[in-house]
Design an enzyme around this catalytic site. Structure first.
Site, PDB file in Angstrom:
ATOM      1  N   CYS A 182      35.208 -36.434  28.063  1.00  0.00           N
ATOM      2  CA  CYS A 182      36.576 -36.819  27.694  1.00  0.00           C
ATOM      3  C   CYS A 182      36.617 -38.108  26.890  1.00  0.00           C
ATOM      4  O   CYS A 182      37.472 -38.279  26.021  1.00  0.00           O
ATOM      5  CB  CYS A 182      37.437 -36.949  28.951  1.00  0.00           C
ATOM      6  SG  CYS A 182      37.718 -35.374  29.786  1.00  0.00           S
TER       7      CYS A 182
ATOM      8  N   CYS B  77      30.076 -42.752  11.924  1.00  0.00           N
ATOM      9  CA  CYS B  77      31.086 -41.978  12.651  1.00  0.00           C
ATOM     10  C   CYS B  77      31.795 -42.952  13.586  1.00  0.00           C
ATOM     11  O   CYS B  77      31.770 -44.165  13.361  1.00  0.00           O
ATOM     12  CB  CYS B  77      30.464 -40.808  13.402  1.00  0.00           C
ATOM     13  SG  CYS B  77      29.297 -41.294  14.695  1.00  0.00           S
TER      14      CYS B  77
END
Length: 291
Positions: A71, A244
């Site tokens: 998550c 990223c």
């Protein structure tokens, strides 16, 4: 800890803990009510109960560490965890009251986007299961981080897919920028993240496009590399630095770039930037948004 209780509910968010809790429940003879959620999806199953399978029956081998998203990395809608948590509580109450569980042989799948529930029939308990089979090899708890090749944490993961020589720090990249060293910066985040924040000089190609070998995306990258080479009048290897959010997807992208055909892209030296843009925000530019 497990032996003190009648029922265990697993709400963890990493693979090593799931194997650990499942094995502990098998060894202690306790049912395991397991829930998980990611983005807009949720799952619920009950293991080691009523003759049904344990977690290892379904997943005898852990997935590759770079294939797992938690998550913290992938995000989750809080409502989804609330729904799955309530379903877990319901199954705990049903088992505790003697009513039994509906999910010891089925897995509940919840799609929040479509607002749909469906049940998937599980494979039966395996006679050769390492944990709950007829002749189990798992007779005590193990080093589950070593078994899974990943850490037992719900925090943002820090993968190590590349040798140190194929990575640079954000400080090193800042020095390259200050010295105006010719290079291409490739941002491989999804578009929704690029819309939040970006480094203006970066070319954006999502990792998914690279994995799919998308022709238009590769042509865009090839064009930028050629432009930079012409600008620098340098025939040697042109560095392509990949960034990223956290420095995980960028490592995957570097592996893809390293396999590109030399006849089309020339000599390309690909490296990833450790820690990604969040490291850039904390160590280089405090005004850069964190998300």
């Amino acid at each position: 800890l497990v032996r003190q209780y009648d029922i265990v509910a697993d709400c963890s968010d990493n693979v090593p803990t799931r194997y650990l809790v499942s094995d502990a429940c098998v060894l202690a003879g306790k049912p395991l009510v397991s829930g998980s959620a990611l983005r807009l999806e949720g799952q619920l199953a009950v293991y080691n109960y009523g003759g049904g399978p344990c977690y290892r029956c379904l997943f005898p081998e852990p997935p590759p560490p770079d294939a797992v998203t938690n998550c913290a990395d992938g995000g989750v809608l809080g409502v989804v965890t609330g729904i799955i948590g309530c379903m877990q509580a319901l199954e705990v109450l049903k088992i505790a009251s003697g009513m039994g569980s509906s999910f010891n042989r089925y897995m509940l799948m919840f799609d929040a986007l479509e607002g749909r529930f469906r049940n998937i029939k599980l494979r039966p308990k395996k006679a050769d299961c390492a944990a709950c089979g007829d002749n189990p090899s798992v007779t005590c708890l193990q080093d589950y981080e070593a078994f899974c090749g990943s850490s037992a944490t719900d925090k943002c993961r820090s993968l190590r897919l590349l040798p140190s020589g194929d990575r640079i720090s954000v400080q090193q990249y800042k020095e390259l920028l200050d010295e105006r060293v010719p290079h291409v910066l490739l941002d491989v985040r999804p578009q929704v993240e690029v819309d939040i924040c970006r480094l203006r000089h970066a070319v954006h190609i999502p990792l998914r496009k690279l994995e799919e070998k998308d022709e238009g995306s590769l042509q865009l990258l090839q064009k930028r590399i050629c432009e930079e080479k012409r600008r620098s009048d340098d025939q040697s290897s042109l560095p392509v630095y990949v960034v990223c959010k956290l420095g995980n997807d960028s490592q995957k992208a570097v592996k893809i770039l390293q396999e590109l055909p030399a006849k089309d892209f020339g000599s390309v030296l690909a490296k990833d930037i450790k820690g990604g843009l969040m490291a850039w925000a904390t160590k280089i530019d405090s005004t850069f948004p964190q998300y």
